[in-house]
Design an enzyme around this catalytic site. Sequence first.
Site, short mmCIF file in Angstrom:
data_model
loop_
_atom_site.label_atom_id
_atom_site.label_comp_id
_atom_site.label_asym_id
_atom_site.label_seq_id
_atom_site.Cartn_x
_atom_site.Cartn_y
_atom_site.Cartn_z
N ASP A 7 0.83 -1.07 -0.05
CA ASP A 7 -0.03 0.12 0.08
C ASP A 7 1.06 1.35 0.05
O ASP A 7 1.40 1.72 0.93
CB ASP A 7 -0.76 -0.14 1.22
CG ASP A 7 -1.94 1.19 1.21
OD1 ASP A 7 -2.19 1.32 0.02
OD2 ASP A 7 -2.23 1.85 2.19
N GLU A 68 -0.97 -1.40 -4.74
CA GLU A 68 -2.23 -0.57 -5.14
C GLU A 68 -1.96 0.43 -6.25
O GLU A 68 -1.06 1.19 -6.18
CB GLU A 68 -2.52 0.13 -3.92
CG GLU A 68 -4.03 0.82 -3.94
CD GLU A 68 -4.37 1.69 -2.76
OE1 GLU A 68 -5.20 0.96 -2.02
OE2 GLU A 68 -4.14 2.67 -2.57
N ASP A 141 -2.55 1.27 6.88
CA ASP A 141 -1.56 0.89 5.74
C ASP A 141 -1.35 -0.59 5.60
O ASP A 141 -1.23 -1.25 4.75
CB ASP A 141 -0.61 2.00 5.49
CG ASP A 141 -0.95 3.21 5.89
OD1 ASP A 141 -1.28 3.97 5.01
OD2 ASP A 141 -0.70 3.52 7.00
#
Length: 187
Positions: A7, A68, A141
């Site tokens: 992330d 991501e 996160d």
Amino acid sequence: MRVLGVDPGLTRCGVGVVEGTPGRPLRMVGVGVVRTPAEAEIGQRLLLVEQGLESWLDEHRPDLVAVERVFAQHNVRTVMGTAQASAVAMLCATRRGIPVTLHTPSEVKAAVTGSGRADKAQVTAMVQRLLRLDAPPKPADAADALALAICHIWRGGTTNRLQAAAQAAQAARGTSRAALLQARSHS
């Protein structure tokens, strides 16, 4: 399959490693956050992200890295930092010959919760449940990184098979056209 989910972020870059295959229980191998000081220069921060990710790659040796996909946000500074951290993750994996795949936030949410509009609390709760963890992974996160890895394990194989089938169909159509053209030229 062992997947490192990333992330991306400059201040906090979530990382999570999950092992498993579709239809079988998943196992969390590791989870954490690569942190950089907000007051440091951008080059130094990117170097710290790279060093942190390299350490995770050394320790966990994933088969694939799921990152991501960066999407447009209202805050340009935030999206730039996220995109830069994302590029570092892709570079680290590619340098080692590890395949990289990108997943959108809504794709990850849908894979983990069943809804592409799920909030962070719902994603975190499902990650905890799916990985049979005693406590929710923190910070968010880290939970998001695990969700990325789960998403790829569950959806990545299907996506890859669909892409391969589409390519095979396209190749077959190309072969059929070539044979038709060749037959016409002999007529």
